[in-house]
Each structure stands twice: as structure tokens, then as C-alpha cells.
Design a protein around this motif. Sequence first.
Motif, mmCIF file in Angstrom:
data_model
loop_
_atom_site.group_PDB
_atom_site.id
_atom_site.type_symbol
_atom_site.label_atom_id
_atom_site.label_comp_id
_atom_site.label_asym_id
_atom_site.label_seq_id
_atom_site.Cartn_x
_atom_site.Cartn_y
_atom_site.Cartn_z
ATOM 1 N N ILE A 111 17.660 27.696 -16.556
ATOM 2 C CA ILE A 111 18.266 28.100 -15.287
ATOM 3 C C ILE A 111 17.167 28.151 -14.223
ATOM 4 C CG2 ILE A 111 19.588 29.868 -14.053
ATOM 5 C CD1 ILE A 111 21.208 28.552 -16.221
ATOM 6 N N ARG A 112 17.106 27.092 -13.422
ATOM 7 C CA ARG A 112 16.160 27.083 -12.324
ATOM 8 C C ARG A 112 16.752 27.844 -11.144
ATOM 9 N NH1 ARG A 112 11.614 22.733 -12.630
ATOM 10 N NH2 ARG A 112 10.787 24.522 -11.487
ATOM 11 N N GLU A 113 15.917 28.140 -10.146
ATOM 12 C CA GLU A 113 16.387 28.931 -9.015
ATOM 13 C C GLU A 113 17.572 28.268 -8.320
ATOM 14 O OE1 GLU A 113 12.482 31.452 -7.567
ATOM 15 O OE2 GLU A 113 12.708 29.395 -6.838
ATOM 16 N N GLN A 114 17.559 26.946 -8.221
ATOM 17 C CA GLN A 114 18.677 26.255 -7.592
ATOM 18 C C GLN A 114 19.950 26.407 -8.415
ATOM 19 O OE1 GLN A 114 15.725 25.007 -8.354
ATOM 20 N NE2 GLN A 114 14.861 23.762 -6.664
ATOM 21 N N ASP A 115 19.822 26.385 -9.748
ATOM 22 C CA ASP A 115 20.988 26.604 -10.619
ATOM 23 C C ASP A 115 21.548 28.001 -10.403
ATOM 24 O OD1 ASP A 115 20.785 24.080 -12.069
ATOM 25 O OD2 ASP A 115 19.035 24.948 -13.056
ATOM 26 N N PHE A 116 20.637 28.976 -10.350
ATOM 27 C CA PHE A 116 21.092 30.348 -10.174
ATOM 28 C C PHE A 116 21.805 30.525 -8.840
ATOM 29 C CE2 PHE A 116 20.780 34.842 -9.189
ATOM 30 C CZ PHE A 116 21.228 35.406 -10.375
ATOM 31 N N ASP A 117 21.286 29.884 -7.791
ATOM 32 C CA ASP A 117 21.925 29.973 -6.486
ATOM 33 C C ASP A 117 23.377 29.486 -6.540
ATOM 34 O OD1 ASP A 117 19.651 31.006 -5.335
ATOM 35 O OD2 ASP A 117 19.001 29.107 -4.434
ATOM 36 N N ARG A 118 23.624 28.458 -7.368
ATOM 37 C CA ARG A 118 24.972 27.894 -7.439
ATOM 38 C C ARG A 118 25.964 28.828 -8.128
ATOM 39 N NH1 ARG A 118 21.830 23.350 -9.485
ATOM 40 N NH2 ARG A 118 21.285 21.987 -7.721
ATOM 41 N N VAL A 119 25.477 29.686 -9.010
ATOM 42 C CA VAL A 119 26.392 30.519 -9.788
ATOM 43 C C VAL A 119 26.312 31.998 -9.447
ATOM 44 C CG1 VAL A 119 26.259 28.885 -11.714
ATOM 45 C CG2 VAL A 119 24.805 30.916 -11.744
ATOM 46 N N GLN A 124 28.009 37.679 -9.678
ATOM 47 C CA GLN A 124 28.152 39.010 -9.095
ATOM 48 C C GLN A 124 29.604 39.468 -9.144
ATOM 49 O OE1 GLN A 124 25.962 40.043 -5.620
ATOM 50 N NE2 GLN A 124 27.581 41.334 -4.787
ATOM 51 N N ARG A 125 30.515 38.578 -8.762
ATOM 52 C CA ARG A 125 31.927 38.949 -8.765
ATOM 53 C C ARG A 125 32.410 39.279 -10.175
ATOM 54 N NH1 ARG A 125 33.869 34.367 -7.425
ATOM 55 N NH2 ARG A 125 34.424 33.785 -9.566
ATOM 56 N N ASP A 126 32.064 38.432 -11.153
ATOM 57 C CA ASP A 126 32.511 38.671 -12.528
ATOM 58 C C ASP A 126 31.885 39.940 -13.100
ATOM 59 O OD1 ASP A 126 34.090 36.383 -12.533
ATOM 60 O OD2 ASP A 126 32.483 35.114 -13.324
ATOM 61 N N LEU A 281 31.475 26.315 -13.668
ATOM 62 C CA LEU A 281 30.130 26.828 -13.377
ATOM 63 C C LEU A 281 29.087 26.168 -14.271
ATOM 64 C CD1 LEU A 281 30.885 30.642 -12.985
ATOM 65 C CD2 LEU A 281 30.267 29.050 -11.156
ATOM 66 N N GLY A 282 29.439 25.958 -15.535
ATOM 67 C CA GLY A 282 28.492 25.338 -16.458
ATOM 68 C C GLY A 282 28.072 23.951 -16.018
ATOM 69 N N THR A 283 28.987 23.209 -15.432
ATOM 70 C CA THR A 283 28.657 21.852 -14.977
ATOM 71 C C THR A 283 27.792 21.857 -13.720
ATOM 72 O OG1 THR A 283 30.653 21.648 -13.604
ATOM 73 C CG2 THR A 283 30.821 20.972 -15.920
ATOM 74 N N GLN A 284 27.679 23.004 -13.052
ATOM 75 C CA GLN A 284 26.871 23.082 -11.843
ATOM 76 C C GLN A 284 25.389 23.315 -12.133
ATOM 77 O OE1 GLN A 284 28.570 25.935 -9.149
ATOM 78 N NE2 GLN A 284 30.477 24.797 -8.901
ATOM 79 N N THR A 285 25.055 23.571 -13.387
ATOM 80 C CA THR A 285 23.651 23.705 -13.770
ATOM 81 C C THR A 285 23.171 22.379 -14.337
ATOM 82 O OG1 THR A 285 24.155 24.458 -16.033
ATOM 83 C CG2 THR A 285 23.999 26.144 -14.312
ATOM 84 N N ARG A 286 21.904 22.053 -14.096
ATOM 85 C CA ARG A 286 21.389 20.769 -14.579
ATOM 86 C C ARG A 286 21.375 20.702 -16.099
ATOM 87 N NH1 ARG A 286 15.834 19.377 -12.388
ATOM 88 N NH2 ARG A 286 16.219 17.545 -13.678
ATOM 89 N N SER A 287 21.215 21.852 -16.746
ATOM 90 C CA SER A 287 21.243 21.859 -18.212
ATOM 91 C C SER A 287 22.596 21.415 -18.752
ATOM 92 C CB SER A 287 20.924 23.264 -18.744
ATOM 93 O OG SER A 287 19.590 23.610 -18.499
#
Length: 333
Positions: A111-119, A124-126, A281-287
Motif C-alpha cells: 500500500i503506497r501513499e497513492q493507494d492509501f489516498d484512493r481508499v 474512514q467511513r467504514d 477498492l481492491g482494484t484501485q490499489t496497484r497490488s
Amino acid sequence: MNKTTIFGPLVLSLAVLTPGVDAQKRVEKPQVHADFQFGMYPWSRAAADLMNKEQARWIAVAFHEGWDLDKLSRTFKVSVPDFSKVADELDEQRLTRSRNEFDQRPFMVVIREQDFDRVKDSLQRDSEEFGRLIASQWTEIENAVMALNGSKTMPRGQVMYEAVVSGLLFGAMMDALYEDKTLMPPPPARLRNDRFYAWLVESNPAAAGPVRREFRESDGYRIVTVGTSLAEERLNLGDLRGRATVYDDDDARKFRVFMSLLARDKLLPFFKARRSEFLRLGTQTRSGSYTAFAEFFAWYYNAIANNVVTGLAAASRITPPEKVYTYAIRAPQ
């Protein structure tokens, strides 16, 4: 205490997941560096020891970025044989894997910083909504736990921490997810039959998950440690009686049944109802391009659970240990 009393502290606690992001422009980091925090569930000391090595984190992040050891060697001025030795350890512990001889990847979510920004907004809501769900069940949880004879020997805040953090969030809830399998089946096999999910989070210790939980068998009991560090000494049942929470036969059965039913019937539906959102959300991370969805969800659930722990502590519903609590519960017969 009504449902909203946990809401404010929980929102405040989530700010630690993104320190400084909104206050100032983030400093751009190198493509590969060692400022990544390793997390996993269940905990493996061998894996943690390996990932404490700076070179191990360099290699895992480099593989995530599509680098090979030659490029690592040129970048960090370390010999390829030196990197190869650590890379072999990562492969042996199944913390990396090869899709083919030219494509090596981490066997974990990065989880890079850009990945974290996306989720982060969804996280926070969940976390807030799951925190409210836990709070809505609090009276029932507290009554059930504090009615047990084994709960009467230690302070209420400690007992509730052990019960909710270890027994529920990182115990029965994980079992319910594994049994259901639609979000997260049992974790993959690693070295020496260890099984755990693993992740690396860039420059964000809170998002990697500070809670550590371990257990082992002793004299027919499960000795459980939970807190923000690992136990330094190996305590047995005889060491704990009169000095820690101990759940004997009837207590242990009631504890397990209550936590299992609560997790399966009241808490698991919260996550199953949001499965499509978690998949997105999982698809929004590069991993997500090379790891299974369950590996992303393992990190995401762990982050939610840690946020809820922080919120419960801020609301004085639980008392965290300075380092670790140890308790015992009779193992299933």
C-alpha cells in the motif's frame, strides 16, 4: 452511553492514518525506499524478523515496482549476491513469488501513499460505521463478558480489551470471515506451515495496524497475548492463575459461543453487504493487479479493526495495555 459517544473519538483517531497529508504538500519519495511498515495476521515472528531488515523491504518494494536485483544493485550500490541472499529468504518464507523467471512480485499487498489516498475516505467511513455497530452491541457484550467468573479477577477495562480486541475483532470475527470465505478464506501457507496474510504500508505505521495477537497451547489452555508489542516472556497457565484473566471450562464455552454468534450473526453481515464496494477498492490499489482480493481485504479489515480499537480506547470503553496483556482460555475439547 449512546451510540454517538464513540463516533467523535473514532473520527479523531482516524486522523493518525494520514499525518500531515492535508496540512502540507507531501514530499515525493523515491520509487524504492525502506520506509514501509510490515503487518500481518496471524502474527509470525520469523516473518517480522525478516521484514525488519532494510534490504528485505527494498526488495519487496522493488518487486512491486517491477525492478530486478540488478537494478536494485545499481541503485543502492549493494552487490547482487548480497541482495540474492535476502531475496532467497523472502522466497523461502513465501513473502515473494515468481509468476515466471522474469516477473517476481511480493506475496503480500503493498500500500503506497497513492493507494492509501484512493481508499482512505472509504476506510474512514467504514471504520466509523463499524465502530457504531460495535457500540450498539456494547451493553450486550459487556454484560456477557463480565458475567463470567474468569472476568472478575482483573480490572474491567483490561478484561473488555482482551474480550473485544482479541476475542472478537481479531478472534471470532476472523474465524467468521474464514468460514464464510466470500471475502477472505483462510490465509495462504508460508514457511513451516505458518499461514498468514501480509502487507507493507508506506510511511504510515497506524495504517499497518499496531495490534499484535499471538496464541499457543499450554496444559489444555490457549495462552493469548494481545497489545501493541509481543510478549517478552513465555508464560504458562500456572504463571497466570490469580494474576491474569483465566477462563476455565464453562466460562470458555460461554465465551466462545457468545463471540462466535455475535461475529457471525451481527457483524459479518456488515462486511458481506459491502462486498462489491470492497472489490472495487481492491482494484484501485496497484497490488490488485497481481494479488488476490482476499489479500487486500485482510489489510483493509485489519485497518478497520485497529481504528475501532483506537476509538473504543478514546471513549474509555477499553483500557489498552502499556505493551501487552496475557490471558488464558480453555482450549476446545
